[in-house]
Write a protein that holds these residues in place. Structure first.
Motif, PDB file in Angstrom:
ATOM      1  N   ASP C 291       0.839  -1.200   0.000  1.00  0.00           N
ATOM      2  CA  ASP C 291       0.000   0.000   0.000  1.00  0.00           C
ATOM      3  C   ASP C 291       0.875   1.252   0.000  1.00  0.00           C
ATOM      4  OD1 ASP C 291      -2.381   1.424   0.074  1.00  0.00           O
ATOM      5  OD2 ASP C 291      -2.361   1.532   2.262  1.00  0.00           O
ATOM      6  N   ALA C 294       2.493   1.693  -3.345  1.00  0.00           N
ATOM      7  CA  ALA C 294       1.535   2.103  -4.378  1.00  0.00           C
ATOM      8  C   ALA C 294       1.230   3.599  -4.323  1.00  0.00           C
ATOM      9  CB  ALA C 294       0.246   1.292  -4.221  1.00  0.00           C
ATOM     10  N   LYS C 295       1.499   4.206  -3.177  1.00  0.00           N
ATOM     11  CA  LYS C 295       1.187   5.625  -3.028  1.00  0.00           C
ATOM     12  C   LYS C 295       2.017   6.505  -3.963  1.00  0.00           C
ATOM     13  CE  LYS C 295      -0.700   5.535   1.600  1.00  0.00           C
ATOM     14  NZ  LYS C 295      -0.324   5.286   2.991  1.00  0.00           N
ATOM     15  N   THR C 318      -4.373  -2.194  -1.822  1.00  0.00           N
ATOM     16  CA  THR C 318      -4.399  -0.814  -2.361  1.00  0.00           C
ATOM     17  C   THR C 318      -5.807  -0.257  -2.465  1.00  0.00           C
ATOM     18  OG1 THR C 318      -4.510  -1.701  -4.602  1.00  0.00           O
ATOM     19  CG2 THR C 318      -2.327  -1.265  -3.717  1.00  0.00           C
TER      20      THR C 318
END
Lengths: 73, 253, 350
Positions: C291, C294-295, C318
């Protein structure tokens, strides 16, 4: 003949009657009362002291409810 | 005169009262096993494996190390336990559904390997725990909740004779069938159980004692009638006897 | 330490032996059979326990028995066999005894084929058998990693008294490459007061997975869930490659991760800002780290040798906040790095 007796733990007994048919002197019977579990337990009826402690009743018992004693054994 | 207990609870049994139905002969066989373990003084090195079926809670009643197996897999589990600690005594306690239906492969191969374990096989011709369905050992014509018209061998096949089957395996050292219906047959069953454990102690290979047992509840008979049915009907289809006793076991007698 | 050339299956087997595996029970199935064969020689020569079982059902229950005795024990199989072992794995987990299970995956469903596949992701990471449980799932992408993770598996099994699995595939099992085999001291294992070794000088031990009546089974489940929480907190593992400045991140594990690593390198050479996120623990899945990664990226490309199984965990991690592309091959088809590169290029220049 060795004199004996049996002690039936009434609250272990499930009243299956298997012990009642093997006594050589027909001393083991089903009682008229109920135990805590609601079964009529087997009982020793031996007013004349005929029990020899032969253990046959105990050997039939599926619930180890019978302890057998012999005098002077 | 002093009086002395000559028959009481074996040390290898706990004091727990079993969950078995009145007159069920599981209790007799439990006691015989415990007596044998006491007599051989092996309680501290013996490990039992309970099955799935009525005896699923057997571990509550034996004062021993015990495991509970998946349905039919007790011989495989026993194999694992025994192979990593061959100095221990390992036995399975299995009913007919467990050993002769879902676990047929495991028992046959344990026997065939000559796995040095002991199987105590309770054959009562019915599934007790699930409420009286046809077992692999249900007799032809026998009414159960899943053979309501009686076991039709054309539909459901024939009962399996386990002792005879296992006796054909090369790894089996001692395979017998007994029953527990009266003091004499009970004494004979105890001798067989003892010899099976002795054979394991002597590292002679696989041993199996099949015991014809009663299920009064699911047979719809009184406990005493049920024992008669064992003697008259079951023993006719499953003859008592010694199906395989290798010479080394004979010499233990 | 000198590197030696080894086949994957044999490297896994040798790693297990060096980790102190005392007992092995297994059943032949391609493409893992060399593990069984290797053990059949080496374990016997070392005086340890080896047995070829009559089925995977028997094998896992032999493992169960040996684990109950406190023995360091493992089995290995391939997909179809792993399905059969699920019953036993559920029992072992509930009984809280340690065991290691290697799955060298092949094509499915059904009898499938014997080519490399990742089609067992669901049945390995989501429990697979009956009841509420998960097992630790370790995914090697190289033979060296297969060795290291196999050794780790035994320690984690002891630590959490549960089943630890290796999720390998036919590629890992069958290829050869240079590896280093560590010399390991005899394992320092935790005390096992629960083991079935005979009730001598102590109360009897009972190992069961049966909890009838009342709240007993719920209590056991709550304890198992607590263990899973510890595992999730302590054991998340992953590898990252070229994430710096990456706009397209490939998420892939095991053999797919290795293929993707080459593709990502080639994409970078073409000037495409690609990177790789490779989970090593498939359970516990690295949700939080993925997560986080993925930012700062534009696209994720999930690449699996299956139909979109890990994809679900990537989406969970995500919450679909960014475009998630998928490239999967099933039935034992293994794409080349060039094919994965093509997928990356499609995202870079739609």
């Amino acid at each position: 003949m060795a004199r004996g007796t049996i002690l039936i733990d009434e609250d272990r007994c499930k009243g299956c009657e298997l012990c009642t048919t093997v006594c050589p002197f027909d001393l083991v019977h089903i009682a008229n009362h109920f135990n805590a579990k609601g079964y009529r337990p087997s009982t020793l009826v031996d007013p004349q002291g005929k029990c020899t402690g032969c253990t046959l009743c105990a050997r039939m018992c599926p619930d180890v409810a019978i302890i057998v004693y012999r005098e002077g054994a | 005169m002093e009086r002395k207990a000559v028959f009481a609870n074996p040390e290898a049994l706990t004091d727990d009262l079993t969950h078995y139905c009145p007159g069920c002969t599981h209790g007799i066989v439990h006691r015989l096993i415990a007596e044998v373990i006491d007599e051989l003084e092996i309680r501290e090195i013996t490990i039992g494996i309970a099955p799935v079926g009525c005896a699923v809670l057997a571990y509550n009643y034996f004062n021993l190390d015990f495991a509970e197996a998946a349905h039919g897999r007790a011989p495989a589990m026993a194999t694992g336990l025994k192979r990593v600690q061959p100095d221990k005594v390992v036995f399975t306690y299995q009913g007919d559904g467990d050993l002769a239906a879902i676990g047929t492969a495991e028992i046959v191969h344990a026997a065939s390997r000559g796995e040095n374990i002991t199987a105590i096989f309770i054959n009562n011709a019915i599934y007790g725990m699930t409420g009286g369905q046809m077992a692999p050992t249900t007799l032809p014509g026998q009414v159960t909740t899943s053979t309501p018209f009686g076991r039709d061998v054309k539909l459901a096949g024939y009962p399996l004779r386990v002792a005879e089957l296992i006796a054909t395996t090369s790894g089996a050292a001692y395979v017998v069938r007994r029953m527990v219906t009266k003091p004499a047959t009970i004494a004979s069953a105890k001798k067989a159980i003892k010899l099976a454990f002795q054979a394991q102690r002597a590292e002679l290979g696989f041993s199996l004692v099949e015991i014809l047992s009663s299920c009064p509840t699911n047979w719809g008979l009184s406990p005493l009638e049920a024992l008669e049915w064992v003697e008259e009907s079951m023993a006719a289809y499953y003859p008592l006897g010694d199906y395989k006793v290798i010479d080394e076991v004979k010499s233990l007698r | 330490m000198a590197k030696i050339l080894m086949k994957g299956n044999e490297a896994i087997a040798e790693a297990a032996i060096r980790a102190g595996c005392e007992a092995y029970f297994g059943y032949p199935i391609t493409p893992q059979t060399e593990i069984l064969e290797y053990m059949s020689r080496q374990m016997v020569e070392l005086g340890r326990t080896f047995l070829q079982a009559e089925s995977e059902l028997a094998a896992i229950n032999m493992v169960y028995g040996a684990a109950c005795a406190g023995s360091r024990v493992m089995t290995s199989t391939s997909s179809q066999g792993f399905s059969l072992m699920q019953e036993g794995i559920s029992y072992i987990v509930c009984s809280e005894v340690p065991a290691v299970v290697i799955n060298v995956m092949r094509g499915g469903p059904g009898l499938g084929n014997i080519q490399p596949s990742q089609g067992d992701y669901f049945q390995m990471t989501k429990g697979g058998g009956h009841g509420d449980y998960h097992v630790i799932v370790l995914a090697p992408a190289t033979l060296q990693e297969a060795i290291d993770l196999t050794i780790l598996a035994f320690d984690l099994a002891d630590k959490y008294r549960s089943v630890v699995t290796i999720i390998a595939d036919g590629m890992i099992g069958q290829i050869m490459e240079p590896v280093e085999l560590p010399e390991i001291e005899p394992p320092q294992r935790p005390d096992q007061p629960w083991a079935l070794t005979g009730a001598k000088g102590r109360e009897r031990n009972i190992i069961t997975s049966l909890y009838l009546g009342g709240p007993n089974l719920e209590e056991v489940n709550l304890r198992l869930q607590k263990t899973l929480d510890e595992i999730k907190a302590n054991e998340v593992r992953y590898a990252e490659h070229m994430l710096e400045g990456a706009e397209i991140v490939v998420v892939a594990y095991g053999t797919a991760g290795r293929i993707a690593q080459t593709a990502v390198k080639e994409a970078r050479e073409e000037g495409i800002p690609a990177g790789l996120f490779r989970p090593i623990t498939m359970f516990p899945f690295p949700y939080a780290r993925l997560d986080e990664v993925a930012k700062s990226v534009e696209h994720l490309l999930v690449f699996e040798l299956s139909a979109g199984q890990m994809l679900e965990d990537v989406r969970l991690a995500t919450r679909d906040r960014l475009p998630i592309h998928f490239y999967g091959k099933m039935g034992g088809v293994v794409p080349s790095p060039a094919e994965v590169l093509t997928e990356i290029e499609k995202i870079a220049s739609p």
